[in-house]
Enzyme design. Structure first.
Site, short mmCIF file in Angstrom:
data_model
loop_
_atom_site.label_atom_id
_atom_site.label_comp_id
_atom_site.label_asym_id
_atom_site.label_seq_id
_atom_site.Cartn_x
_atom_site.Cartn_y
_atom_site.Cartn_z
CB ILE A 115 -0.68 3.30 -5.54
CG1 ILE A 115 0.46 3.06 -6.86
CG2 ILE A 115 0.72 2.82 -4.47
CD1 ILE A 115 1.78 3.35 -7.49
N GLY A 116 -3.30 4.78 -4.14
CA GLY A 116 -3.10 5.31 -3.39
C GLY A 116 -4.03 6.64 -3.66
N GLY A 132 -3.98 11.14 -2.12
CA GLY A 132 -3.09 11.71 -0.79
C GLY A 132 -3.60 12.82 -0.96
CB SER A 133 -3.34 16.39 0.45
OG SER A 133 -1.57 15.95 0.36
CE1 TYR A 134 0.48 14.26 -2.79
CE2 TYR A 134 -0.33 13.86 -5.23
CZ TYR A 134 0.42 13.88 -4.30
OH TYR A 134 1.37 12.47 -4.21
CB CYS A 170 -0.58 7.84 -6.21
SG CYS A 170 0.97 7.26 -6.90
CE LYS A 219 2.46 10.57 -5.51
NZ LYS A 219 3.90 10.23 -5.37
CG ASP A 254 5.23 17.58 3.63
OD1 ASP A 254 3.78 16.92 2.79
OD2 ASP A 254 4.28 17.16 4.56
C1 LIG Z 1 -1.72 3.93 3.23
N1 LIG Z 1 -1.78 4.60 2.06
C2 LIG Z 1 -1.65 6.21 1.77
C3 LIG Z 1 -0.29 4.16 1.27
C4 LIG Z 1 -1.07 3.20 0.60
C5 LIG Z 1 -0.31 2.74 -0.85
N2 LIG Z 1 1.00 2.35 0.05
S1 LIG Z 1 2.87 2.66 -0.63
O1 LIG Z 1 2.64 2.04 0.82
O2 LIG Z 1 2.05 4.14 -0.65
C6 LIG Z 1 3.39 2.06 -1.95
C7 LIG Z 1 3.33 1.06 -2.17
C8 LIG Z 1 3.29 0.15 -3.67
C9 LIG Z 1 4.24 0.73 -4.09
C10 LIG Z 1 4.54 2.71 -3.92
N3 LIG Z 1 5.07 2.89 -5.09
C11 LIG Z 1 4.73 4.30 -4.80
N4 LIG Z 1 3.93 5.08 -4.66
C12 LIG Z 1 4.07 6.89 -4.74
O3 LIG Z 1 3.07 6.97 -4.25
C13 LIG Z 1 1.89 6.65 -3.25
C14 LIG Z 1 1.26 7.00 -3.02
C15 LIG Z 1 2.01 8.61 -2.17
C16 LIG Z 1 0.46 9.60 -1.33
C17 LIG Z 1 -0.60 8.79 -0.92
C18 LIG Z 1 -1.09 7.82 -1.70
C19 LIG Z 1 0.39 6.69 -1.98
C20 LIG Z 1 4.55 6.61 -5.58
N5 LIG Z 1 5.23 8.00 -6.81
C21 LIG Z 1 6.03 8.23 -7.65
N6 LIG Z 1 6.27 6.66 -7.13
C22 LIG Z 1 5.50 6.25 -6.47
N7 LIG Z 1 5.77 4.66 -6.36
C23 LIG Z 1 3.77 2.59 -2.50
#
Ligand SMILES: CN(C)CCCNS(=O)(=O)c1cccc(Nc2nc(OCC3CCCCC3)c3[nH]cnc3n2)c1
Length: 278
Positions: free
Chosen positions: A14-15, A17-19, A22, A37, A140
């Protein structure tokens, strides 16, 4: 029976983060889609590892429809990684939604903003309700860790993890984003408290309406000055005075003038929206 990595299949990333990273995963036994995560604790001190364990234990206790549900954790000592398994929010985060609205120059509907206001406030109420004398402060709050599920329900994510990561030596102390939502008391290096989360919530609600934070600047010093003064433009005229008044009541520089979570929920208009929006 504790979970193991073999109980899950990774669907996609999904992406990051700072830690850590995901990922979207599928639980093999029933096909349920979840998220995990991955955090590398290899460079953490003993203190930080202890903090991580206690934060994850706190996450386990938070059960609320507006807080991302914690399911389990897996510790893989072979690569010093902890996998925190949580509910997957399939409509993504508010930061992405705000960016899309700004790009398409489309304001969010007022009722959608009210719905988010009510649900974030309910999530914070749950966290600030002292659990065995220990309030779970988010520390945060920002659009990037507020998620939406398929019914457009708001899910507050990444609770507690923020505290572990802001610990002195942790690598994640380096802010990746500009802290637009930092409260005046934090800017003045005073202690963080429940009302700091409320300030951040106010700034996020403002941004949902204006598609930009109430305070912006080209550097941290200028941003801090604006936050300390606390002046900001009304939310766009498309939105009613009722919504504008509630948002303006929350974004108050003086901590004692800022409402508590219960006072926000007892605002007549918020109560009305709570019943009508369900
Ligand atoms: C540009 N970006 C950094 C974001 C790209 C990704 N888009 S998005 O808008 O987060 C996105 C798109 C589709 C589904 C989900 N669902 C989701 N995301 C989580 O964490 C995302 C994560 C958080 C830390 C930084 C990186 C991304 C969850 N944590 C627990 N359940 C979670 N469900 C999120």
């Amino acid at each position: 029976m504790p979970s193991t990595l073999d109980d899950f299949a990774v669907i996609s990333t999904i992406g990051s983060g700072s830690y850590g990273t995901c990922r979207k995963i599928r639980r093999k036994k029933d096909g349920k889609v979840l998220a995990w995560k991955e955090m590398d604790y290899g460079s953490m001190t003993e203190t930080e590892k202890q903090m991580l364990v206690s934060e994850v234990n706190l996450l386990r206790e938070l059960r609320h429809s507006n807080i991302v549900r914690y399911y389990d954790r897996i510790i893989d000592r072979s690569n010093t990684t902890i996998y925190i398994i949580m509910e997957y929010c399939d409509r993504g985060d508010l930061a992405s939604l705000i960016s899309r609205c700004r790009r398409d120059e489309v304001y969010m509907e007022e009722d959608f903003v009210w719905k988010i206001l009510v649900q974030i406030t309910q999530a914070l109420q749950e966290c600030h309700r002292r659990k065995n004398g220990k309030a779970v402060l988010h520390r945060d709050l920002k659009p990037a860790n507020i998620f939406l599920d398929s019914d457009e329900n708001v899910k507050l994510g990444d609770f507690g993890l923020a505290r572990v990561l802001h610990h002195e030596t942790s690598f994640a102390k380096t802010y990746v984003g500009t802290p637009y939502y930092m409260s005046p008391e934090l800017v003045n290096n005073m202690s963080y408290n429940e009302k700091s989360d409320i300030w951040s919530m106010g700034c996020i609600l403002y941004e949902l309406c204006a598609l930009r934070p109430p305070f912006t600047a080209s550097n941290q010093h200028e941003l801090n000055k604006k936050i300390r003064v606390g002046d900001f433009a009304r939310i766009p005229n498309k939105y009613t005075d009722g919504l504008n008044n509630v948002v303006a009541k929350i974004i108050r520089v003086e901590v004692h003038k800022r409402p508590t979570i219960d006072e926000v929920l007892n605002e007549p208009l918020v109560m009305k929206k709570r019943t009508s929006l369900g």
